[in-house]
Design a protein around this motif. Structure first.
Motif, short mmCIF file in Angstrom:
data_model
loop_
_atom_site.label_atom_id
_atom_site.label_comp_id
_atom_site.label_asym_id
_atom_site.label_seq_id
_atom_site.Cartn_x
_atom_site.Cartn_y
_atom_site.Cartn_z
N LYS A 39 1.31 4.94 1.73
CA LYS A 39 2.04 4.84 0.47
C LYS A 39 3.44 4.25 0.69
O LYS A 39 3.85 3.33 -0.02
CB LYS A 39 2.14 6.21 -0.18
CG LYS A 39 2.84 6.19 -1.51
CD LYS A 39 2.92 7.57 -2.13
CE LYS A 39 3.71 7.51 -3.42
NZ LYS A 39 3.92 8.82 -4.00
N ARG A 40 4.14 4.77 1.67
CA ARG A 40 5.51 4.28 1.96
C ARG A 40 5.47 2.84 2.46
O ARG A 40 6.31 2.03 2.07
CB ARG A 40 6.18 5.19 2.99
CG ARG A 40 7.57 4.75 3.38
CD ARG A 40 8.57 5.00 2.27
NE ARG A 40 9.89 4.63 2.74
CZ ARG A 40 10.71 3.82 2.11
NH1 ARG A 40 10.38 3.32 0.94
NH2 ARG A 40 11.88 3.52 2.63
N ALA A 42 3.23 0.56 1.69
CA ALA A 42 2.93 -0.29 0.53
C ALA A 42 4.17 -0.50 -0.34
O ALA A 42 4.41 -1.59 -0.84
CB ALA A 42 1.80 0.32 -0.29
N GLU A 43 4.97 0.56 -0.50
CA GLU A 43 6.21 0.44 -1.29
C GLU A 43 7.16 -0.57 -0.66
O GLU A 43 7.72 -1.43 -1.36
CB GLU A 43 6.91 1.80 -1.40
CG GLU A 43 6.21 2.80 -2.28
CD GLU A 43 6.81 4.20 -2.17
OE1 GLU A 43 7.78 4.41 -1.41
OE2 GLU A 43 6.29 5.11 -2.87
N LEU A 44 7.37 -0.46 0.64
CA LEU A 44 8.28 -1.38 1.32
C LEU A 44 7.80 -2.83 1.25
O LEU A 44 8.58 -3.74 1.04
CB LEU A 44 8.46 -0.97 2.78
CG LEU A 44 9.26 0.31 3.03
CD1 LEU A 44 9.16 0.74 4.49
CD2 LEU A 44 10.72 0.10 2.63
N GLU A 46 5.69 -4.12 -1.06
CA GLU A 46 5.73 -4.55 -2.46
C GLU A 46 7.14 -4.97 -2.88
O GLU A 46 7.33 -5.93 -3.62
CB GLU A 46 5.22 -3.44 -3.38
CG GLU A 46 5.08 -3.87 -4.82
CD GLU A 46 4.50 -2.75 -5.68
OE1 GLU A 46 5.14 -2.40 -6.69
OE2 GLU A 46 3.42 -2.26 -5.32
N GLN A 47 8.13 -4.25 -2.41
CA GLN A 47 9.52 -4.55 -2.73
C GLN A 47 10.09 -5.67 -1.84
O GLN A 47 11.27 -5.97 -1.92
CB GLN A 47 10.38 -3.29 -2.57
CG GLN A 47 9.99 -2.19 -3.50
CD GLN A 47 10.62 -0.86 -3.12
OE1 GLN A 47 11.36 -0.74 -2.15
NE2 GLN A 47 10.33 0.17 -3.91
N GLN A 49 10.70 -5.58 1.18
CA GLN A 49 11.73 -5.04 2.06
C GLN A 49 11.24 -4.89 3.49
O GLN A 49 11.98 -4.41 4.34
CB GLN A 49 12.21 -3.69 1.54
CG GLN A 49 12.94 -3.80 0.22
CD GLN A 49 13.39 -2.44 -0.27
OE1 GLN A 49 13.16 -1.41 0.36
NE2 GLN A 49 14.04 -2.43 -1.42
#
Length: 133
Positions: A39-40, A42-44, A46-47, A49
């Protein structure tokens, strides 16, 4: 051979010591890493980052991988042929067979990568999280 069943606990103690020392020496040998979940990661990604690097060998990578992953086999860091074009973003490493060779962490530190994450679970964890391939 008779000693092995009697002294199995010595092997267990040795493994624990090695694990503890490897955690303490990771900073000393070139960079600090942090484990993250799907999850973390994928967040990074997607952003925008972080860059996702899969350390699997090319044939394994071609059989299946996370769609946004860049393939840089772990051996390329060991033999000195690795070249990372983007060093301004944090990097998420997908381990090869669950292991991150120390030269990979050292390389990331030497080229100025601001943060190195270790994605635990690989392709299976990505699938289990319901993320796209």
């Amino acid at each position: 051979m008779e000693l092995v069943p009697q002294y199995w606990w010595i092997g267990l103690i040795a493994i624990v010591v090695i694990v503890l020392l490897s955690k303490k020496t990771s900073k000393a040998f070139g960079g600090e890493t942090e484990e993250i979940d799907a999850k973390r990661a994928a967040e990074l990604i997607e952003q925008e980052q972080a860059l996702l690097i899969d350390l699997a060998e090319k044939t394994t990578f071609e059989k299946g991988h996370i769609s946004c992953a860049v393939n840089m086999p772990g051996i390329s860091f060991i033999n000195g042929t690795a070249e990372l074009s983007v060093t301004s973003k944090p990097v998420i490493l997908v381990p090869m067979k669950g292991l991150i060779p120390m030269p990979v962490v050292q390389y990331m530190d030497s080229v100025g990568v601001p943060k190195t994450y270790i994605f635990k679970g690989g392709l299976e964890a990505w699938k289990e999280a319901g993320l796209p391939l």
